[in-house]
Write an enzyme that holds these catalytic residues in place. Structure first.
Site, PDB file in Angstrom:
ATOM      1  N   ASP A  47     113.469  70.583  29.073  1.00  0.00           N
ATOM      2  CA  ASP A  47     112.500  69.408  29.501  1.00  0.00           C
ATOM      3  C   ASP A  47     112.566  69.106  31.035  1.00  0.00           C
ATOM      4  O   ASP A  47     112.035  68.289  31.756  1.00  0.00           O
ATOM      5  CB  ASP A  47     112.953  68.181  28.785  1.00  0.00           C
ATOM      6  CG  ASP A  47     114.518  67.886  28.891  1.00  0.00           C
ATOM      7  OD1 ASP A  47     115.175  68.594  29.378  1.00  0.00           O
ATOM      8  OD2 ASP A  47     114.759  66.827  28.333  1.00  0.00           O
TER       9      ASP A  47
ATOM     10  N   HIS B  48     117.920  58.982  33.243  1.00  0.00           N
ATOM     11  CA  HIS B  48     118.769  60.081  32.562  1.00  0.00           C
ATOM     12  C   HIS B  48     119.705  61.226  33.320  1.00  0.00           C
ATOM     13  O   HIS B  48     120.530  61.793  32.583  1.00  0.00           O
ATOM     14  CB  HIS B  48     117.678  60.919  31.750  1.00  0.00           C
ATOM     15  CG  HIS B  48     117.021  60.363  30.349  1.00  0.00           C
ATOM     16  ND1 HIS B  48     117.813  59.496  29.472  1.00  0.00           N
ATOM     17  CD2 HIS B  48     115.841  59.947  30.187  1.00  0.00           C
ATOM     18  CE1 HIS B  48     116.855  58.907  28.763  1.00  0.00           C
ATOM     19  NE2 HIS B  48     115.602  59.120  29.296  1.00  0.00           N
TER      20      HIS B  48
ATOM     21  N   GLY C 266     116.150  64.944  30.458  1.00  0.00           N
ATOM     22  CA  GLY C 266     115.046  63.959  30.267  1.00  0.00           C
ATOM     23  C   GLY C 266     114.037  63.845  31.041  1.00  0.00           C
ATOM     24  O   GLY C 266     113.633  62.784  31.273  1.00  0.00           O
TER      25      GLY C 266
ATOM     26  N   ASP D  28     113.307  50.859  29.068  1.00  0.00           N
ATOM     27  CA  ASP D  28     112.412  52.192  28.673  1.00  0.00           C
ATOM     28  C   ASP D  28     112.650  52.293  27.125  1.00  0.00           C
ATOM     29  O   ASP D  28     113.541  51.883  26.595  1.00  0.00           O
ATOM     30  CB  ASP D  28     113.155  53.356  29.285  1.00  0.00           C
ATOM     31  CG  ASP D  28     112.204  54.378  29.499  1.00  0.00           C
ATOM     32  OD1 ASP D  28     111.535  54.789  30.461  1.00  0.00           O
ATOM     33  OD2 ASP D  28     112.336  55.454  28.539  1.00  0.00           O
TER      34      ASP D  28
ATOM     35  N   HIS E 247     113.705  55.049  25.764  1.00  0.00           N
ATOM     36  CA  HIS E 247     114.799  56.046  25.698  1.00  0.00           C
ATOM     37  C   HIS E 247     115.993  55.109  26.242  1.00  0.00           C
ATOM     38  O   HIS E 247     116.143  54.268  27.272  1.00  0.00           O
ATOM     39  CB  HIS E 247     114.581  57.239  26.355  1.00  0.00           C
ATOM     40  CG  HIS E 247     113.546  57.932  25.679  1.00  0.00           C
ATOM     41  ND1 HIS E 247     112.189  57.691  26.213  1.00  0.00           N
ATOM     42  CD2 HIS E 247     113.179  59.002  24.878  1.00  0.00           C
ATOM     43  CE1 HIS E 247     111.454  58.519  25.671  1.00  0.00           C
ATOM     44  NE2 HIS E 247     112.237  59.278  24.671  1.00  0.00           N
TER      45      HIS E 247
ATOM     46  N   ASP F 130     106.850  53.856  28.053  1.00  0.00           N
ATOM     47  CA  ASP F 130     106.877  54.583  26.885  1.00  0.00           C
ATOM     48  C   ASP F 130     106.874  53.735  25.722  1.00  0.00           C
ATOM     49  O   ASP F 130     106.877  54.291  24.546  1.00  0.00           O
ATOM     50  CB  ASP F 130     107.574  55.771  27.013  1.00  0.00           C
ATOM     51  CG  ASP F 130     109.159  55.551  27.568  1.00  0.00           C
ATOM     52  OD1 ASP F 130     109.277  54.640  27.688  1.00  0.00           O
ATOM     53  OD2 ASP F 130     109.589  56.557  27.733  1.00  0.00           O
TER      54      ASP F 130
ATOM     55  N   TYR G  69     103.803  58.039  29.251  1.00  0.00           N
ATOM     56  CA  TYR G  69     103.140  59.483  29.316  1.00  0.00           C
ATOM     57  C   TYR G  69     101.751  59.512  29.012  1.00  0.00           C
ATOM     58  O   TYR G  69     101.056  60.167  29.074  1.00  0.00           O
ATOM     59  CB  TYR G  69     103.781  60.184  28.462  1.00  0.00           C
ATOM     60  CG  TYR G  69     105.421  60.334  28.762  1.00  0.00           C
ATOM     61  CD1 TYR G  69     105.752  60.870  30.099  1.00  0.00           C
ATOM     62  CD2 TYR G  69     106.374  59.477  28.186  1.00  0.00           C
ATOM     63  CE1 TYR G  69     107.131  60.861  30.437  1.00  0.00           C
ATOM     64  CE2 TYR G  69     107.671  59.693  28.569  1.00  0.00           C
ATOM     65  CZ  TYR G  69     107.959  60.081  29.662  1.00  0.00           C
ATOM     66  OH  TYR G  69     109.463  60.054  30.401  1.00  0.00           O
TER      67      TYR G  69
END
EC number: 3.5.1.98
Length: 397
Positions: free
Chosen positions: A127, A169, A177, A205, A207, A289, A329
């Site tokens: 990623d 991240h 990430g 976020d 995440h 996101d 995204y």
């Protein structure tokens, strides 16, 4: 036009935006209006961030929509410069930065850039794939968030916005990430080294903000608070309710959470935070996101939900703020979100109708700023949320 055709149109227009970055509306100069809100911006920064594969062209769309609503003229321009190796080494290891530089040089010379068997690739795979001009991109992103922190320290503004940072991240010697550099940590460290003693970090976020939390896990000077999706197998796998401590609060959430539930929970979390931590600066990462329509398709938030949280933060703390971007995204919806948040931070009302500008056709068919929530079920029932709050309120966890 079908979904696949629509995506190809967006991609082709975004590619044209990147190619013409120095020729399009982003080259217009900012107003000299010296407002209390600073906006981190440069053509080079936008071009670099727009080359990141997972968010290709997003930065240009964000800046274009902010300009279309005339919000750029109400902010003070904070022109960033690329961070130096020395500045980035305040957090990242020399070995990691040297590896990024070597990979960048090898890509430029069309050499083999993959790590040898058994060699640490520092996370530059999967990623976080090696990409052209990586070292320049990393240094630009790091420099942009340091510019925001420097504006706070110098009191050039009380609130600094950097929608092109927020890469939460990355670790000291590892990309992760989609994040190659942890610009948030660099900004916090700069504040700490220049007179700020207690910094609150809020992560909105989808995440878990694992990189920032890990960086300050043993510091009494930084409290990290993260609201995020948490389930087995979901990246990064950290941030469970048992991961809480005195100076880090994690709020693990299930799919489908909506505006009303999220904002109500956020208010209660902030009350807990204020009872424990007296911050003299607040940093907020506003990843997009969590929005309905994001490819991750987890939460059911709209611009209003996240906007209400930002309003609550500003009204709750009489401190300097830095607002960062982050994930997100569905790049059109993220541009909507960060434009809307900019208006909230400025205290300026903007219309729901998107103004005519060079990217106007991308926002069809509604041509509207706001998005509607979906009908998906909210799996965060009252029993689960009460259990979360009871655990968070327990000072002995």
């Amino acid at each position: 036009m079908n979904e696949n055709g629509e995506k190809s149109v967006v991609q082709s227009i975004v590619e044209q935006l990147i190619e013409n970055v120095s020729k399009n509306e982003n080259s217009q100069s900012f107003s000299a209006n010296k407002a209390v809100v600073g906006y981190v911006y440069s053509e080079q920064l936008l071009k670099c961030v727009s080359c990141l594969p997972k968010v290709k062209g997003r930065a240009l769309l964000v800046d274009g929509l902010i300009r279309a609503f005339g919000l750029h003229s109400k902010m003070k321009l904070l022109l960033p410069v690329a961070a130096t190796d020395c500045e980035m080494r305040s957090f990242h290891s020399e070995e990691y930065l040297n590896y990024i530089r070597r990979v960048t040089q090898q890509i430029a010379s069309n050499s083999e850039f993959f790590a040898d068997d058994g060699e640490n690739d520092f996370g530059l795979s999967y990623d976080c794939a090696p990409i052209p001009h990586l070292y320049e991109i990393v240094s630009q992103i790091a420099g942009s968030s340091l510019r925001a922190a420097k504006a706070i320290v110098s009191q050039d503004c009380k609130i600094a916005i950097n929608w092109f940072g927020g890469w939460h991240h990355a670790h000291r010697d590892e990309a992760s990430g989609f994040c190659y550099v942890n610009d948030i940590v660099l900004a916090i460290l700069y504040l700490l080294s220049n007179g700020y003693k207690r910094i609150l970090y809020i992560d909105l976020d989808l995440h878990h903000g694992d990189g920032v939390e890990a960086a300050f896990a043993h510091s009494s000077k930084v409290m990290t608070v993260s609201l995020h999706k948490h389930e087995v197998g979901f990246f990064p796998g950290t941030g469970g309710i048992k991961d809480n401590g005195f100076n880090n609060i994690n709020v693990p959430l299930k799919d489908g959470i909506d505006d009303e539930t999220y904002v109500c929970l956020f208010k209660k979390v902030i009350q807990i935070v204020k009872s424990r931590f007296d911050a003299d600066a607040v940093i907020c990462q506003c990843g997009g996101d969590t929005l309905v329509g994001d490819p991750f398709d987890c939460f059911n938030l709209t611009l209003h939900g996240i906007g209400n949280c930002v309003q609550l933060l500003i009204s709750s703390f009489d401190t300097p703020f830095i607002f960062f971007g982050g994930g997100g995204y569905n790049i059109l919806n993220v541009s909507r979100l960060w434009t809307y948040l900019t208006s909230i931070i400025l205290g300026v009302h903007i219309n729901n109708q998107i103004p005519d500008h060079s990217n106007f056709l991308l926002y069809r068919p509604s041509y509207e700023l706001h998005i509607e929530k979906s009908s998906r079920k909210n799996l965060n029932d009252s029993s689960y949320l009460n259990s979360l709050l009871n655990t968070l309120s327990d000072s002995n966890y």
